[in-house]
Write a protein that holds these residues in place. Structure first.
Motif, short mmCIF file in Angstrom:
data_model
loop_
_atom_site.label_atom_id
_atom_site.label_comp_id
_atom_site.label_asym_id
_atom_site.label_seq_id
_atom_site.Cartn_x
_atom_site.Cartn_y
_atom_site.Cartn_z
N LYS A 1 0.84 -1.20 0.00
CA LYS A 1 0.00 0.00 0.00
C LYS A 1 0.87 1.25 0.00
N ASP A 2 0.27 2.37 -0.38
CA ASP A 2 1.00 3.64 -0.41
C ASP A 2 1.55 4.04 0.96
N ASP A 3 0.89 3.61 2.04
CA ASP A 3 1.36 3.95 3.39
C ASP A 3 2.43 2.98 3.89
N LYS A 4 2.94 2.13 2.98
CA LYS A 4 4.02 1.18 3.26
C LYS A 4 3.60 0.01 4.16
N THR A 5 2.29 -0.24 4.19
CA THR A 5 1.82 -1.46 4.84
C THR A 5 1.67 -2.52 3.76
N VAL A 6 1.70 -3.76 4.18
CA VAL A 6 1.60 -4.89 3.24
C VAL A 6 0.41 -5.75 3.63
N GLU A 7 -0.39 -6.08 2.65
CA GLU A 7 -1.47 -7.06 2.82
C GLU A 7 -1.01 -8.31 2.07
N LEU A 8 -0.92 -9.41 2.79
CA LEU A 8 -0.44 -10.65 2.20
C LEU A 8 -1.46 -11.75 2.45
N ASP A 9 -1.89 -12.41 1.38
CA ASP A 9 -2.77 -13.57 1.50
C ASP A 9 -1.93 -14.81 1.27
N MET A 10 -2.07 -15.76 2.17
CA MET A 10 -1.34 -17.02 2.02
C MET A 10 -2.20 -18.17 2.51
N GLY B 1 11.61 0.09 4.91
CA GLY B 1 10.56 0.66 4.08
C GLY B 1 9.19 0.06 4.30
N ILE B 2 9.10 -0.99 5.14
CA ILE B 2 7.81 -1.62 5.43
C ILE B 2 7.38 -1.17 6.82
N LYS B 3 6.17 -0.64 6.90
CA LYS B 3 5.61 -0.18 8.17
C LYS B 3 5.06 -1.36 8.97
N CYS B 4 4.20 -2.15 8.36
CA CYS B 4 3.66 -3.34 9.01
C CYS B 4 3.11 -4.29 7.95
N CYS B 5 2.88 -5.51 8.36
CA CYS B 5 2.38 -6.53 7.44
C CYS B 5 1.19 -7.25 8.07
#
Length: 106
Positions: free
Chosen positions: A41-50, A76-80
């Motif tokens: 995402k633009d806010d440096k969060t990551v959405e991960l589907d697994m 560079g990653i805020k949270c996942c």
């Protein structure tokens, strides 16, 4: 965040996912086809589907924690947010060519 920056982060995420293994299978979770979606995402969060190769995976908690910890350790990653999904159900067709060779399917 530019598209180039997102692409670069996605590549780094894939690299780190290739260091995560199910303790019972000698192939990383990315090549096993367990990662369905990586969305930076633009806010440096990551959405991960697994998913897992089996819904009752005994190492589920360990693998989920490892994925989240390793992605969040990247600069560079805020949270996942790791979302565990079971649709579509995992099957052997999701294996990469490298994983197929490693596991002796080809």
């Amino acid at each position: 965040m530019t598209q180039a920056e997102k692409t670069q982060l996605e590549e780094r995420i894939v690299d780190v996912l290739k260091t995560v293994y199910d303790p019972e299978i000698p192939v990383n979770i990315f090549d096993l086809g367990m990662i369905y979606k990586i969305d930076v995402k633009d806010d440096k969060t990551v959405e991960l589907d697994m998913t897992f190769t089996a819904p009752n995976c005994p190492a589920a908690d360990y693998i989920l924690d490892d994925v989240q910890t390793k992605i969040e350790s990247l600069e560079g990653i805020k949270c996942c947010n790791v979302n565990l999904v079971f649709e579509p159900a995992w099957d052997q067709s999701m294996l990469s060519e490298e994983a197929r060779l490693e596991l002796g399917f080809d």
